[in-house]
Scaffold this motif. Sequence first.
Motif, PDB file in Angstrom:
ATOM      1  N   LEU A  79       0.828  -1.275  -0.114  1.00 47.03           N
ATOM      2  CA  LEU A  79      -0.061   0.057   0.056  1.00 47.03           C
ATOM      3  C   LEU A  79       0.862   1.167   0.073  1.00 47.03           C
ATOM      4  CD1 LEU A  79      -3.092   0.084  -0.306  1.00 47.03           C
ATOM      5  CD2 LEU A  79      -3.257   0.554   2.398  1.00 47.03           C
TER       6      LEU A  79
ATOM      7  N   TYR B 263       2.075   1.472  -3.601  1.00 44.09           N
ATOM      8  CA  TYR B 263       0.895   2.292  -4.373  1.00 44.09           C
ATOM      9  C   TYR B 263       0.737   3.771  -4.149  1.00 44.09           C
ATOM     10  CZ  TYR B 263      -0.529  -2.732  -4.583  1.00 44.09           C
ATOM     11  OH  TYR B 263      -0.436  -4.032  -4.772  1.00 44.09           O
TER      12      TYR B 263
ATOM     13  N   SER C 246      -0.825   5.293   8.240  1.00 39.89           N
ATOM     14  CA  SER C 246      -1.214   3.870   8.720  1.00 39.89           C
ATOM     15  C   SER C 246      -1.650   4.084  10.270  1.00 39.89           C
ATOM     16  CB  SER C 246       0.138   3.178   8.839  1.00 39.89           C
ATOM     17  OG  SER C 246       1.135   3.887   9.722  1.00 39.89           O
TER      18      SER C 246
ATOM     19  N   CYS D 142      -6.381  -3.795   8.303  1.00 43.43           N
ATOM     20  CA  CYS D 142      -5.671  -4.390   7.081  1.00 43.43           C
ATOM     21  C   CYS D 142      -5.086  -3.496   6.480  1.00 43.43           C
ATOM     22  CB  CYS D 142      -6.614  -5.450   6.238  1.00 43.43           C
ATOM     23  SG  CYS D 142      -7.194  -6.780   6.990  1.00 43.43           S
ATOM     24  N   LEU D 143      -5.642  -2.424   6.049  1.00 45.63           N
ATOM     25  CA  LEU D 143      -5.200  -1.271   5.267  1.00 45.63           C
ATOM     26  C   LEU D 143      -3.903  -0.593   5.895  1.00 45.63           C
ATOM     27  CD1 LEU D 143      -8.111   0.486   3.951  1.00 45.63           C
ATOM     28  CD2 LEU D 143      -6.735  -0.987   2.621  1.00 45.63           C
TER      29      LEU D 143
ATOM     30  N   ASN E  49      -1.152  -3.005   5.999  1.00 43.38           N
ATOM     31  CA  ASN E  49      -0.706  -3.278   4.533  1.00 43.38           C
ATOM     32  C   ASN E  49       0.014  -1.939   4.025  1.00 43.38           C
ATOM     33  OD1 ASN E  49      -1.006  -5.952   3.040  1.00 43.38           O
ATOM     34  ND2 ASN E  49      -2.751  -5.454   4.211  1.00 43.38           N
ATOM     35  N   TYR E  50       0.002  -0.876   5.099  1.00 48.78           N
ATOM     36  CA  TYR E  50       0.637   0.452   4.704  1.00 48.78           C
ATOM     37  C   TYR E  50       1.974   0.326   5.338  1.00 48.78           C
ATOM     38  CZ  TYR E  50       1.533   5.523   3.479  1.00 48.78           C
ATOM     39  OH  TYR E  50       1.821   6.607   3.043  1.00 48.78           O
TER      40      TYR E  50
ATOM     41  N   SER F 108      -9.038  -8.746   2.021  1.00 48.74           N
ATOM     42  CA  SER F 108      -8.256  -7.352   2.222  1.00 48.74           C
ATOM     43  C   SER F 108      -6.934  -7.656   1.772  1.00 48.74           C
ATOM     44  CB  SER F 108      -8.554  -6.573   3.637  1.00 48.74           C
ATOM     45  OG  SER F 108      -9.872  -6.261   3.798  1.00 48.74           O
ATOM     46  N   PHE F 109      -6.341  -8.755   2.264  1.00 55.20           N
ATOM     47  CA  PHE F 109      -4.905  -8.791   2.029  1.00 55.20           C
ATOM     48  C   PHE F 109      -4.656  -9.268   0.524  1.00 55.20           C
ATOM     49  CE2 PHE F 109      -3.925  -8.425   6.496  1.00 55.20           C
ATOM     50  CZ  PHE F 109      -2.613  -8.385   6.402  1.00 55.20           C
TER      51      PHE F 109
ATOM     52  N   CYS G 155      -4.588  -6.127  -1.724  1.00 52.10           N
ATOM     53  CA  CYS G 155      -3.407  -5.480  -1.698  1.00 52.10           C
ATOM     54  C   CYS G 155      -2.456  -5.836  -2.152  1.00 52.10           C
ATOM     55  CB  CYS G 155      -3.383  -5.229  -0.345  1.00 52.10           C
ATOM     56  SG  CYS G 155      -4.486  -3.888   0.778  1.00 52.10           S
ATOM     57  N   TRP G 156      -2.385  -7.418  -2.045  1.00 53.62           N
ATOM     58  CA  TRP G 156      -0.912  -7.902  -2.592  1.00 53.62           C
ATOM     59  C   TRP G 156      -1.199  -8.611  -4.054  1.00 53.62           C
ATOM     60  CZ3 TRP G 156       3.623  -9.397   0.156  1.00 53.62           C
ATOM     61  CH2 TRP G 156       3.592  -8.929   1.437  1.00 53.62           C
TER      62      TRP G 156
END
Length: 528
Positions: free
Chosen positions: A120, A123, A215, A239-240, A243-244, A286-287, A290-291
């Motif tokens: 994240l 991105y 985050s 989760c965000l 993943n940040y 969610s993961f 992101c992945w």
Amino acid sequence: MFLGGERTGTVSSAVKCLWNKNLDGIVAMFMVFFQVPFGLLQRPAMEKWSLMTITVLLALTVRWTVSLGSYSGAGRPPMYGDYEAQRHWQEVTYNLPIRQWYFNTSDNNLLYWGLDYPPLTAYHSFLCAYIAKLINPDWIALHTSRGYESQPHKLFMRTTVFVADLLVYIPAVILYCFSLKETSTKKKVSSALCILLYPGLILIDHGHFQYNSVSLGFALWGVLCLSYDWDLLGSVAFCLALNYKQMELYHSLPFFCYLLGKCFKKGLKGKGLILLIKIAGTVVVSFAVCWLPFCTDMAQIMQVLRRLFPIDRGLFEDKVANIWCSLSVLIKIKNIVSPQTQLKLSFAVTFLSLLPTCIKLTIQPSLRGFKFALVSCALSFFLFSFQVHEKSILLVSVMLPLLLKDGLLLPYAVTTLAFLSICVASFSIFEKTSAEDLQLKPFSLSLKGYVSWFKSFPKIVRSLFLLSVTLMGLLSLASAAVSPPQRLPDLFPVSVSLVSCLHFLLFWVYFNIVILWDSKNRSQKKIS
């Protein structure tokens, strides 16, 4: 500065009274300035939003003022600093295909600020690079933009942090403070003001240069959603956050244990099982989203993980204020213990330090316990885990040596003094020092008859607070104005590290006591 007994209450009451009167005056001034009818403030809802609007404007003004100063690595080749790291990630993510973002290639030298945050962040860097390309392609030109510095580019980079704060972190803080139960409007505004003016986050993000507010903002959105029983949305938000920045692992166990405990409480043969399946599915999806670009090849996934968790960097970095760095002053752990043993030792100690809080939260899930556990578990990770970085303690402290290195002494002094003044004026911290005020009543009752010093507990707390502030002031002055002895060049950074570590250790003990001695009935009450 001599405070004690009745004199303490008098001074604190006077400061609080002055603050409350001035707050109304500030509201009137802003309403006149912005030509808003003052009569609207007669309505409680309008007053609440007006005060919060002023709080946000003040927070944004402080952030932009700090951003006018220096940043990490300014004019210091060849590596520069975190400012260049963030710019370089924009260069890499825009010019190279995704499969090369985390790999060492001729176009992506990982030794020069290689990307080591989750997808994240990558991105986000790509999005910033796309906008940068429209303004000035030279800012992110492959290879030739290395070390690029200019006033227009600084303005652009500062704006990206400012906008991220405004879109993610600040709304979460405002809504969280509004959600607090059994709290007056002025207390909600004061809470928001203290959170938004916390010097650590402002100085690191808008001074040193990073995007920690993103985050932390996502994590706070997760806390807010769980407060309203929006468990699936809360899971997505966290989760965000995870993943940040992998730093949010510090908060992962409280989220996991609270939600698992909630499922147990509902019953794993009925609603609890359904909720567990929904949460698990939400986390997986969610993961996966992101992945997704990295899931085409297992080698890609493993390389990203290696970049996120670089075990070869060692037990700790720099003069970080945790147990291992503090012990190394007396015992050179890195020299006498192998890296693998260091990893196992830190894992064992961290696990044991987390265990009581996690068990209590799983058995007795409550929002009160969840919020306390967020702090307790984060402190456990910071104090005892492997490869801790100094910025991991952003929610607790200000990193003085790092700020001095970046030339941020003046912003540090001004924001810290302002923050302390607002906290003293808003929350009567010199008055609320009894065992009950500090959530230690159950603990004190359990020790009744064994420990006599609880009778003088308020005076002890006030004395410790004044001692802490005094030490902070002296170390700040010494670090800025006094040259250390030649044979002890790291005297002041190490001193700051040791004193900070002692503070964090005491807070860790305190929060664990509050959590473990909290009764089941009290655990149902919401706290700020």
